[in-house]
Design a protein around this motif. Structure first.
Motif, PDB file in Angstrom:
ATOM      1  N   THR A  23      -7.153   2.053   2.510  1.00  0.00           N
ATOM      2  CA  THR A  23      -6.429   2.135   1.243  1.00  0.00           C
ATOM      3  C   THR A  23      -6.922   3.355   0.492  1.00  0.00           C
ATOM      4  O   THR A  23      -8.127   3.533   0.309  1.00  0.00           O
ATOM      5  CB  THR A  23      -6.675   0.857   0.409  1.00  0.00           C
ATOM      6  OG1 THR A  23      -6.315  -0.276   1.200  1.00  0.00           O
ATOM      7  CG2 THR A  23      -5.871   0.851  -0.866  1.00  0.00           C
ATOM      8  N   VAL A  28       3.200   8.525  -3.848  1.00  0.00           N
ATOM      9  CA  VAL A  28       4.119   7.448  -3.473  1.00  0.00           C
ATOM     10  C   VAL A  28       5.488   7.812  -4.032  1.00  0.00           C
ATOM     11  O   VAL A  28       5.612   8.072  -5.233  1.00  0.00           O
ATOM     12  CB  VAL A  28       3.648   6.087  -4.025  1.00  0.00           C
ATOM     13  CG1 VAL A  28       4.661   4.997  -3.714  1.00  0.00           C
ATOM     14  CG2 VAL A  28       2.276   5.723  -3.469  1.00  0.00           C
ATOM     15  N   ALA A  32       9.925   3.885  -3.753  1.00  0.00           N
ATOM     16  CA  ALA A  32       9.154   2.965  -2.918  1.00  0.00           C
ATOM     17  C   ALA A  32       9.543   1.524  -3.236  1.00  0.00           C
ATOM     18  O   ALA A  32       9.954   1.199  -4.355  1.00  0.00           O
ATOM     19  CB  ALA A  32       7.661   3.162  -3.147  1.00  0.00           C
ATOM     20  N   ARG A  38       2.684   2.115  -1.219  1.00  0.00           N
ATOM     21  CA  ARG A  38       3.406   2.424   0.012  1.00  0.00           C
ATOM     22  C   ARG A  38       2.534   2.040   1.202  1.00  0.00           C
ATOM     23  O   ARG A  38       1.342   2.340   1.241  1.00  0.00           O
ATOM     24  CB  ARG A  38       3.721   3.916   0.059  1.00  0.00           C
ATOM     25  CG  ARG A  38       4.394   4.369   1.339  1.00  0.00           C
ATOM     26  CD  ARG A  38       4.910   5.799   1.230  1.00  0.00           C
ATOM     27  NE  ARG A  38       3.872   6.758   0.934  1.00  0.00           N
ATOM     28  CZ  ARG A  38       3.559   7.787   1.715  1.00  0.00           C
ATOM     29  NH1 ARG A  38       4.211   7.998   2.832  1.00  0.00           N
ATOM     30  NH2 ARG A  38       2.613   8.632   1.362  1.00  0.00           N
ATOM     31  N   VAL A  39       3.142   1.363   2.163  1.00  0.00           N
ATOM     32  CA  VAL A  39       2.487   1.080   3.432  1.00  0.00           C
ATOM     33  C   VAL A  39       2.706   2.302   4.319  1.00  0.00           C
ATOM     34  O   VAL A  39       3.833   2.785   4.446  1.00  0.00           O
ATOM     35  CB  VAL A  39       3.078  -0.182   4.097  1.00  0.00           C
ATOM     36  CG1 VAL A  39       2.466  -0.412   5.472  1.00  0.00           C
ATOM     37  CG2 VAL A  39       2.883  -1.399   3.207  1.00  0.00           C
ATOM     38  N   HIS A  40       1.615   2.787   4.908  1.00  0.00           N
ATOM     39  CA  HIS A  40       1.723   3.977   5.756  1.00  0.00           C
ATOM     40  C   HIS A  40       0.773   3.853   6.941  1.00  0.00           C
ATOM     41  O   HIS A  40      -0.452   3.793   6.762  1.00  0.00           O
ATOM     42  CB  HIS A  40       1.406   5.232   4.950  1.00  0.00           C
ATOM     43  CG  HIS A  40       1.542   6.488   5.733  1.00  0.00           C
ATOM     44  ND1 HIS A  40       2.761   6.970   6.166  1.00  0.00           N
ATOM     45  CD2 HIS A  40       0.605   7.352   6.202  1.00  0.00           C
ATOM     46  CE1 HIS A  40       2.573   8.075   6.840  1.00  0.00           C
ATOM     47  NE2 HIS A  40       1.274   8.330   6.885  1.00  0.00           N
ATOM     48  N   GLU A  41       1.351   3.774   8.140  1.00  0.00           N
ATOM     49  CA  GLU A  41       0.599   3.736   9.390  1.00  0.00           C
ATOM     50  C   GLU A  41      -0.517   2.699   9.364  1.00  0.00           C
ATOM     51  O   GLU A  41      -1.671   2.971   9.722  1.00  0.00           O
ATOM     52  CB  GLU A  41       0.070   5.128   9.730  1.00  0.00           C
ATOM     53  CG  GLU A  41       1.186   6.128   9.971  1.00  0.00           C
ATOM     54  CD  GLU A  41       0.709   7.543  10.213  1.00  0.00           C
ATOM     55  OE1 GLU A  41      -0.500   7.826  10.043  1.00  0.00           O
ATOM     56  OE2 GLU A  41       1.561   8.384  10.552  1.00  0.00           O
ATOM     57  N   ILE A  45      -1.226   3.291   0.607  1.00  0.00           N
ATOM     58  CA  ILE A  45      -1.372   4.427  -0.294  1.00  0.00           C
ATOM     59  C   ILE A  45      -0.893   3.943  -1.653  1.00  0.00           C
ATOM     60  O   ILE A  45       0.124   3.249  -1.750  1.00  0.00           O
ATOM     61  CB  ILE A  45      -0.539   5.635   0.180  1.00  0.00           C
ATOM     62  CG1 ILE A  45      -1.026   6.092   1.565  1.00  0.00           C
ATOM     63  CG2 ILE A  45      -0.615   6.778  -0.835  1.00  0.00           C
ATOM     64  CD1 ILE A  45      -0.169   7.160   2.202  1.00  0.00           C
ATOM     65  N   GLU A  60       0.747  -6.628  -0.166  1.00  0.00           N
ATOM     66  CA  GLU A  60       1.104  -5.757   0.948  1.00  0.00           C
ATOM     67  C   GLU A  60       0.003  -5.758   2.007  1.00  0.00           C
ATOM     68  O   GLU A  60       0.289  -5.721   3.208  1.00  0.00           O
ATOM     69  CB  GLU A  60       1.391  -4.336   0.451  1.00  0.00           C
ATOM     70  CG  GLU A  60       2.655  -4.247  -0.394  1.00  0.00           C
ATOM     71  CD  GLU A  60       3.882  -4.825   0.296  1.00  0.00           C
ATOM     72  OE1 GLU A  60       4.315  -4.246   1.315  1.00  0.00           O
ATOM     73  OE2 GLU A  60       4.413  -5.857  -0.159  1.00  0.00           O
ATOM     74  N   GLN A  74       1.255   0.701  13.399  1.00  0.00           N
ATOM     75  CA  GLN A  74       2.586   1.307  13.420  1.00  0.00           C
ATOM     76  C   GLN A  74       3.387   1.011  12.155  1.00  0.00           C
ATOM     77  O   GLN A  74       4.466   1.575  11.963  1.00  0.00           O
ATOM     78  CB  GLN A  74       3.372   0.789  14.619  1.00  0.00           C
ATOM     79  CG  GLN A  74       2.720   1.064  15.944  1.00  0.00           C
ATOM     80  CD  GLN A  74       3.401   0.288  17.069  1.00  0.00           C
ATOM     81  OE1 GLN A  74       4.546  -0.098  16.955  1.00  0.00           O
ATOM     82  NE2 GLN A  74       2.678   0.069  18.140  1.00  0.00           N
ATOM     83  N   SER A  76       4.859   1.034   8.573  1.00  0.00           N
ATOM     84  CA  SER A  76       5.040   1.954   7.454  1.00  0.00           C
ATOM     85  C   SER A  76       6.277   1.537   6.675  1.00  0.00           C
ATOM     86  O   SER A  76       7.199   0.940   7.237  1.00  0.00           O
ATOM     87  CB  SER A  76       5.227   3.395   7.947  1.00  0.00           C
ATOM     88  OG  SER A  76       4.037   3.906   8.486  1.00  0.00           O
ATOM     89  N   GLY A  77       6.296   1.868   5.387  1.00  0.00           N
ATOM     90  CA  GLY A  77       7.462   1.580   4.554  1.00  0.00           C
ATOM     91  C   GLY A  77       7.560   0.116   4.186  1.00  0.00           C
ATOM     92  O   GLY A  77       6.556  -0.562   3.995  1.00  0.00           O
TER      93      GLY A  77
END
Length: 169
Positions: A23, A28, A32, A38-41, A45, A60, A74, A76-77
């Motif tokens: 984190t 962002v 969003a 934001r979820v990323h990989e 974030i 999240e 994997q 994201s989003g």
């Protein structure tokens, strides 16, 4: 002295990083799914200036935590896991977030704030506070906690105590 919101956010971020959900602060997009998050990989974030509710990070993170490890990195989003993955749904993510909230000693309204949960925040606070824990059984099924009464012979307390924070299989 820092404001409670900043202290709360910093405590949440430190906890998530400690348990293995990367984190960090960053940019962002304004569109969003959640303001400032934001979820990323497989990580999170957040934009400190745009984040309206620090508890959104916990929710999240719950989605990431209940995802199988092979899939987690994997993600994201806007997270929507395949329906055929058992015990990785909204209800388990919410139960995970409640357990994290309890672990951190934060107020229920941090997670179940007025801007979320489709106007059902007060009801969810009441439900979880009364010891009714939707999603806890699913968390137990994937090895994150023990559901039901604590087992005195094992010395392991039941949910909302977590035996581990991230799904392993």
């Amino acid at each position: 002295m820092p404001s409670p919101t900043i202290d709360t956010l910093d405590r949440i971020v430190a906890f998530l990083n400690q348990i293995g959900i990367a984190t960090r602060e960053g940019e962002v997009p304004a569109d969003a799914f959640l303001p400032g998050v934001r979820v990323h990989e497989g990580g999170l974030i957040f934009d400190r200036a745009a984040l309206r509710w620090p508890g959104d990070l916990l929710h999240e993170a719950g989605h990431l935590a209940v995802a199988p490890p092979a899939l987690r990195a994997q993600l994201s989003g806007d997270i929507e896991l395949p329906a055929d993955i058992p015990h990785a749904s909204e209800i388990e993510a919410t139960a995970w977030a409640w357990a994290a909230l309890c672990h951190l000693g934060l107020e229920p309204s941090i997670l179940f704030h007025e801007g979320g949960y489709h106007g059902r925040s007060e009801g969810l606070i009441r439900t979880y506070s009364l010891g009714v824990h939707p999603g806890a059984f699913g968390l137990a099924q994937i090895g994150l906690t023990h559901a039901g009464a604590a087992n005195p012979s094992s010395g392991v307390p039941a949910y909302p105590h977590m035996t581990q924070w991230l799904r392993q299989a």
